[in-house]
Enzyme design. Structure first.
Site, PDB file in Angstrom:
ATOM      1  N   SER A  31      38.801  29.472  28.009  1.00 44.45           N
ATOM      2  CA  SER A  31      38.167  28.583  27.044  1.00 44.45           C
ATOM      3  C   SER A  31      37.279  29.343  26.060  1.00 44.45           C
ATOM      4  CB  SER A  31      37.357  27.507  27.774  1.00 44.45           C
ATOM      5  OG  SER A  31      36.406  28.103  28.630  1.00 44.45           O
ATOM      6  N   THR A  32      36.724  30.497  26.455  1.00 42.66           N
ATOM      7  CA  THR A  32      35.909  31.281  25.517  1.00 42.66           C
ATOM      8  C   THR A  32      36.834  32.044  24.567  1.00 42.66           C
ATOM      9  OG1 THR A  32      34.481  31.603  27.441  1.00 42.66           O
ATOM     10  CG2 THR A  32      33.811  32.675  25.417  1.00 42.66           C
ATOM     11  N   GLY A  98      40.019  36.465  35.951  1.00 48.91           N
ATOM     12  CA  GLY A  98      41.220  35.910  36.555  1.00 48.91           C
ATOM     13  C   GLY A  98      41.113  34.446  36.915  1.00 48.91           C
ATOM     14  N   GLU A 106      45.650  40.682  31.418  1.00 46.38           N
ATOM     15  CA  GLU A 106      44.336  40.982  30.824  1.00 46.38           C
ATOM     16  C   GLU A 106      43.932  42.425  31.118  1.00 46.38           C
ATOM     17  OE1 GLU A 106      42.320  36.547  30.898  1.00 46.38           O
ATOM     18  OE2 GLU A 106      42.036  37.845  32.620  1.00 46.38           O
ATOM     19  N   LYS A 124      27.436  33.196  32.930  1.00 47.70           N
ATOM     20  CA  LYS A 124      28.362  34.174  33.533  1.00 47.70           C
ATOM     21  C   LYS A 124      27.654  35.462  33.948  1.00 47.70           C
ATOM     22  CE  LYS A 124      32.037  31.619  32.614  1.00 47.70           C
ATOM     23  NZ  LYS A 124      33.128  32.023  31.774  1.00 47.70           N
TER      24      LYS A 124
HETATM   25  O1  LIG Z   1      39.794  35.860  33.241  1.00 46.33           O
HETATM   26  C1  LIG Z   1      40.082  34.857  32.621  1.00 46.33           C
HETATM   27  C2  LIG Z   1      41.425  34.240  32.652  1.00 46.33           C
HETATM   28  O2  LIG Z   1      42.258  34.875  33.579  1.00 46.33           O
HETATM   29  C3  LIG Z   1      39.059  34.205  31.765  1.00 46.33           C
HETATM   30  O3  LIG Z   1      38.618  35.116  30.830  1.00 46.33           O
HETATM   31  C4  LIG Z   1      37.922  33.756  32.643  1.00 46.33           C
HETATM   32  O4  LIG Z   1      38.437  32.894  33.636  1.00 46.33           O
HETATM   33  C5  LIG Z   1      36.844  33.032  31.838  1.00 46.33           C
HETATM   34  O5  LIG Z   1      37.336  31.808  31.394  1.00 46.33           O
HETATM   35  P1  LIG Z   1      36.496  30.849  30.480  1.00 46.33           P
HETATM   36  O6  LIG Z   1      36.277  31.547  29.197  1.00 46.33           O
HETATM   37  O7  LIG Z   1      37.369  29.625  30.345  1.00 46.33           O
HETATM   38  O8  LIG Z   1      35.192  30.524  31.181  1.00 46.33           O
END
Ligand SMILES: O=C(CO)[C@H](O)[C@H](O)COP(=O)(O)O
Length: 229
Positions: A31-32, A98, A106, A124
Site C-alpha cells: 500500500s505504501t 514480505g 523484492e 513501522k
Molecule cells: O514487503 C512488502 C510486500 O511483500 C511490503 O512492502 C510490506 O508488506 C509493506 O506493505 P505496506 O506498504 O502495505 O504496509
C-alpha cells in the site's frame, strides 16, 4: 494528526522525488509502494523518462495502467533505484518484508539496484525486529519438512492462507510461512540459519540492503534515515 495512509503517501511522494530522468527504477509492492507508483506515473505523464521493473504482478499491472514504461525482466540490467515498503525497520535499516507476499522478487530487485529506498509510516519503525511475523517463501514440495525446520529455529509457523482459505501462492508458485519468533535478538544470524534450510526459497529479513528510509510521521513531517555501514 495524520492517519497512516497519509503518512505512507507523504513518504512515498518524497521518495519519488529522488528519481531522475533516464533512471532504471524498481517498483515495490504494497500500500505504501502504491503511492510511490502513482506519483511516478504522474511524473512520467509530465515528461519524466524512466524504465521500470516491478516486484509483483500487482505492481506491474498498476504501472502498466499508469503508462510507466516497463522493461521485460530478461532485458533488465542493474537498476539505479528501487523504492519499496517494509513491514518493520530498525535503526540500522534492517527490515522485515514480505507482508504482501512479494519478498523474493523484492529482494532480487533490491539486490540488483544501486540504491534501495524504503518508504513507511512511523509505526513501522521499531527498536527491535520481530513484532511482525517473518514471512519466509518455501517450495511446495514437502512443505511439512520445511515448516518443521523453521519451528526448530524457535518459530511459531503458520502457512499463509488466501481469501478463499486455500494455501496462498506467491507470484512464483511457492507458499509463504509466517514465522513468529518474538523479538529477534540477532537478525543477521537468523538470516544465515534460514538460508541453510533446504526448501526455503528466500526469507523476509533484508540485512544491509536498504540505503535510506523515508518515514512519514503523524505530525505531517518526513524523517529520513540513512545506513551508515
Ligand atoms: O514487503 C512488502 C510486500 O511483500 C511490503 O512492502 C510490506 O508488506 C509493506 O506493505 P505496506 O506498504 O502495505 O504496509
Amino acid at each position: 494528526m495524520m492517519d497512516r495512509m497519509n503518512m505512507k503517501r507523504i513518504a512515498a511522494e518524497h521518495a519519488a522525488g529522488f528519481i531522475q530522468n533516464g533512471m532504471k527504477v524498481g517498483l515495490g509492492t504494497g500500500s505504501t509502494a502504491y503511492y510511490a507508483i502513482v506519483t511516478i506515473g504522474e511524473r512520467v505523464r509530465s515528461g519524466l523518462s524512466i524504465e521500470a521493473v516491478a516486484t509483483s504482478q500487482a505492481s506491474e499491472q498498476l504501472a502498466r495502467e499508469l503508462g510507466i514504461p516497463l522493461v521485460p525482466i530478461e532485458q533488465a540490467r542493474q537498476l539505479d533505484i528501487t523504492i519499496d515498503g517494509a513491514d518493520e525497520l530498525d535503526d540500522r535499516l534492517r527490515l522485515i518484508k514480505g507482508g504482501g507476499g512479494a519478498l523474493l522478487r523484492e529482494k532480487m530487485t533490491a539486490y540488483n539496484s544501486k540504491r534501495l529506498i524504503i518508504i513507511a509510516d512511523e509505526s513501522k519503525r521499531v527498536p527491535r525486529l520481530g513484532g511482525f511475523p517473518l514471512p519466509v517463501e518455501v517450495v511446495t514440495f514437502a512443505k511439512e519438512w520445511t515448516v518443521r525446520s523453521l519451528e526448530a529455529l524457535g518459530a511459531d509457523v503458520k502457512l499463509r492462507l488466501d481469501s478463499q482459505g486455500d494455501l496462498y501462492s506467491t507470484d512464483n508458485g511457492n507458499y509463504i510461512a509466517d514465522c513468529s519468533f518474538g523479538v529477534i535478538d540477532a537478525p543477521d544470524e537468523l538470516a544465515r540459519e534460514l538460508q541453510r534450510i533446504p526448501g526455503v526459497v528466500e526469507h523476509g529479513l533484508f540485512i544491509s540492503m536498504a540505503d535510506m528510509a523515508v518515514i512519514g510521521c503523524s505530525d505531517g513531517s518526513i524523517q529520513t534515515l540513512t545506513r551508515s555501514s
